[in-house]
Design an enzyme around this catalytic site. Structure first.
Site, mmCIF file in Angstrom:
data_model
loop_
_atom_site.group_PDB
_atom_site.id
_atom_site.type_symbol
_atom_site.label_atom_id
_atom_site.label_comp_id
_atom_site.label_asym_id
_atom_site.label_seq_id
_atom_site.Cartn_x
_atom_site.Cartn_y
_atom_site.Cartn_z
ATOM 1 C CG ASP A 139 0.430 0.041 5.750
ATOM 2 O OD1 ASP A 139 1.615 0.293 6.059
ATOM 3 O OD2 ASP A 139 -0.530 0.685 6.199
ATOM 4 C CG ASP A 197 4.819 2.238 7.715
ATOM 5 O OD1 ASP A 197 4.340 1.328 7.033
ATOM 6 O OD2 ASP A 197 4.183 3.237 8.051
#
Ligand SMILES: *[C@@H]1O[C@H](CO)[C@@H](O)[C@H](O)[C@H]1NC(C)=O
Ligand SMILES: *[C@@H]1O[C@H](CO)[C@@H](O)[C@H](O)[C@H]1NC(C)=O
Ligand SMILES: *[C@@H]1O[C@H](CO)[C@@H](O)[C@H](O)[C@H]1NC(C)=O
Ligand SMILES: *[C@@H]1O[C@H](CO)[C@@H](O)[C@H](O)[C@H]1NC(C)=O
Ligand SMILES: *[C@@H]1O[C@H](CO)[C@@H](O)[C@H](O)[C@H]1NC(C)=O
Length: 529
Positions: free
Chosen positions: A78, A285
């Site tokens: 992430d 992201d």
């Protein structure tokens, strides 16, 4: 350094630890699917892992080992958060079936600190992270050794989650300014440099083709064989007065829908002039499945592609699955800085994830077969009074891009990805030029390479260390939750409303909150509304 497929095994599944460059494979999978493990020996000095996964879509995760001796755990990569945390063997999710039912997930590979001689408690009860989809994980902050990419980070601070709704931990590779702890600490990328494994806090991310099994993260280097044309360098955006970046935000100039016919490209839609005058801040992201664009852009795209927007039940935009094959030359192009363009084929944005749940939807879709569209609008978040000119570029965008994150010099390198690349040509990132090296050029055009997953069947994972001692790694796909974690950790002082005041943080927060329905859909058998 050039290597052939044979040496590297299924390309991105290869991990290379040479010249201070560490290449680490990412495994990709949907929740609740498991596949087998395969092992194979490779040459000295290389470390490669097999990645086998027949499921498309979903999270990108890596298998790492924690502790001494190493315990295997799966973690979702992430770029939107900054803490690493692992699931405790005695986490509530692992023992409580009602939590499993509610979260649609269960435990897989967990970590038991009692079995690690290098484990130390740092802050009992001190770990708590809230992701922007409102999911939380809590427990202790501990330190232990982490084996990643064929190397070991010693005494890394990480979360040890005894309370979690996710069966897999998260590997946050963002800025340490964004760690969940009120007390800032050196996180993974900081320790890579502090422990002198790499010289500058930078890595490259290659998610690869949706239909492919593997992607990779390369710590401390850029692989020139993984992108096409010039690598453009963009500054990481900071608002006026902001002392340091928190998220990976860049300025996006425009978006267009292009059709290429007989070598000629026509713009079907180009973002309206008001947008080219004021650029959109886009957050990159990898922890978010879909991508979100300002309404004035999505309205045009959605109209052209005759999508169905469900504002009532799911907040999702659906598209006719026929676009998986019907218009192969239709692409969505994103422009950044002066001349960086990443173009995403529309079929890459058509996610065939509904399956049987399609007939269970509480509304009728106007398509024979409906797919989830990879571009959603930010409109669902307008009511909260946020500036609508922001974008969140998640996996549906990032798969088409090769992105270099330089956290020392606050720069992003970006180029069109060369999908399914089977070779490597690695440039070490030294920071010598005071940033990312300029003038780096990748391959000329998309390689029409052999399907790497064809090889993955015999794919492999193992390494020999310098002493020739065998150290075998296995990889298991699946069994993580989908990644909904575009998140900044919620510090006590920075939670809820407070956390939403920063533009980027706000955007991320809202967008991810909107994904909850989606995850319920792909993460569980039932469509929980
Ligand atoms: C994917 O792999 C799993 C486990 O190996 C298997 O049960 C499943 O049938 C496979 N699915 C497809 C579509 O091949
Ligand atoms: C280690 O094991 C003991 C005894 O079984 C247990 O009480 C303790 O909670 C364990 N420690 C951790 C950190 O799980
Ligand atoms: C998030 O969780 C908190 C605490 O459990 C709750 O008060 C809040 O309403 C939740 N927010 C959303 C958007 O679900
Ligand atoms: C990449 O490989 C996948 C299979 O793993 C294949 O379906 C896809 O068409 C390939 N993409 C390109 C651009 O060659
Ligand atoms: C933009 O393109 C020009 C010429 O094509 C090239 O010289 C320049 O390096 C590019 N700039 C960036 C930021 O990529």
């Amino acid at each position: 350094m050039k290597s052939t497929l044979a040496t590297l095994l299924a390309l991105a599944s290869a991990a290379v630890a040479e010249n201070g460059v560490l290449n680490f494979p990412l495994n990709r999978g949907m929740p609740h699917f498991r596949v087998g493990n395969v092992r194979q020996n490779v040459k000295r000095d290389t470390y490669s892992q097999a990645l086998i996964n027949n499921i498309t879509g979903g999270a990108y995760y890596a298998e790492v080992t924690v502790g001494t001796p190493g315990q295997k755990v799966s973690v979702v990569l992430d770029t939107g958060s900054s803490d690493l945390w692992v699931v405790s063997y005695k986490a509530d999710l692992c023992t409580d079936s009602s939590i499993q039912r509610k979260s649609g997930d269960s435990c897989d590979k967990t970590y038991n600190p009692n079995k690690s001689s290098s484990y130390k408690v740092l802050l009992e009860g001190g770990f708590e992270i809230r992701y922007l989809d409102n999911s939380t994980a809590a427990g202790d902050y501990i330190t232990d050794n982490l084996n990643i990419g064929g190397t070991t980070i010693k005494s890394l601070q990480m979360g040890y989650a005894t309370k979690t709704v996710r069966g897999a931990g998260i590997l946050g590779v963002g800025y340490s300014s964004n760690v969940a702890s009120t007390q800032r600490y050196p996180n993974l990328i900081d320790q890579f440099v502090a422990q002198k494994l790499i010289t500058t806090k930078a890595y490259s991310l290659y998610l690869n083709d949706r239909r492919s099994d593997t992607g990779g993260i390369l710590f401390g280097g850029i692989d020139k064989d993984k992108f096409i044309g010039d690598l453009s360098i963009l500054p990481i955006y900071m608002a006026k007065g902001q002392a340091e970046p928190i998220h990976f935000e860049v300025e996006m100039q425009s978006v267009s829908l292009d059709l290429t016919k007989n070598g000629k490209t026509t713009k079907i839609i180009s973002t309206d002039p008001s947008l080219s005058q004021t650029s959109t801040i886009a957050i990159l992201d990898s922890g978010t499945t879909l991508s979100y664009l300002p309404t004035k852009i999505t309205d045009q795209i959605h109209a052209k592609l005759s999508v169905y927007v469900d504002d009532i039940w799911t907040g999702l935009t659906f598209i006719d699955c026929k676009y998986l094959t019907s218009n192969p030359d239709l692409r969505l192009s994103f422009t950044f800085g002066s001349n960086a363009t990443v173009s995403v084929p529309v079929w890459e944005l058509v996610l065939d994830l509904l399956g049987e749940t399609q007939s269970e939807l509480p509304f009728k879709l106007p398509f024979q077969r409906a797919c989830i569209f990879g571009i959603q609008s930010t409109s669902g978040f307008q009511e909260d009074g946020f500036d609508e000119d922001w974008a969140l570029l998640g996996e549906t965008f990032l798969r088409s891009a090769y992105v270099v994150y330089d956290l020392t010099h606050h720069q992003i390198g970006i180029a069109q990805a060369n999908l399914n690349s089977t070779t490597t040509d690695i440039v070490e990132l030294t920071g010598a030029d005071g940033g990312l090296p300029s003038g780096l050029t990748g391959v000329k055009e998309q390689q029409t390479s052999k399907d790497p997953s064809g090889n993955a069947e015999s794919g492999s994972g193992s390494s020999t260390d310098e002493d020739g001692a065998k150290e075998t790694e296995t990889v298991t796909a699946g069994s993580t939750t989908a990644t909904g974690t575009a998140a900044s950790g919620a510090k006590e002082s920075d939670s809820a409303a407070a956390g939403l005041s920063a533009k980027g943080g706000a955007a991320g927060a809202l967008a991810v909150a909107g994904l909850t329905g989606f995850f319920a859909l792909v993460g569980g058998a039932v469509f929980a509304l």
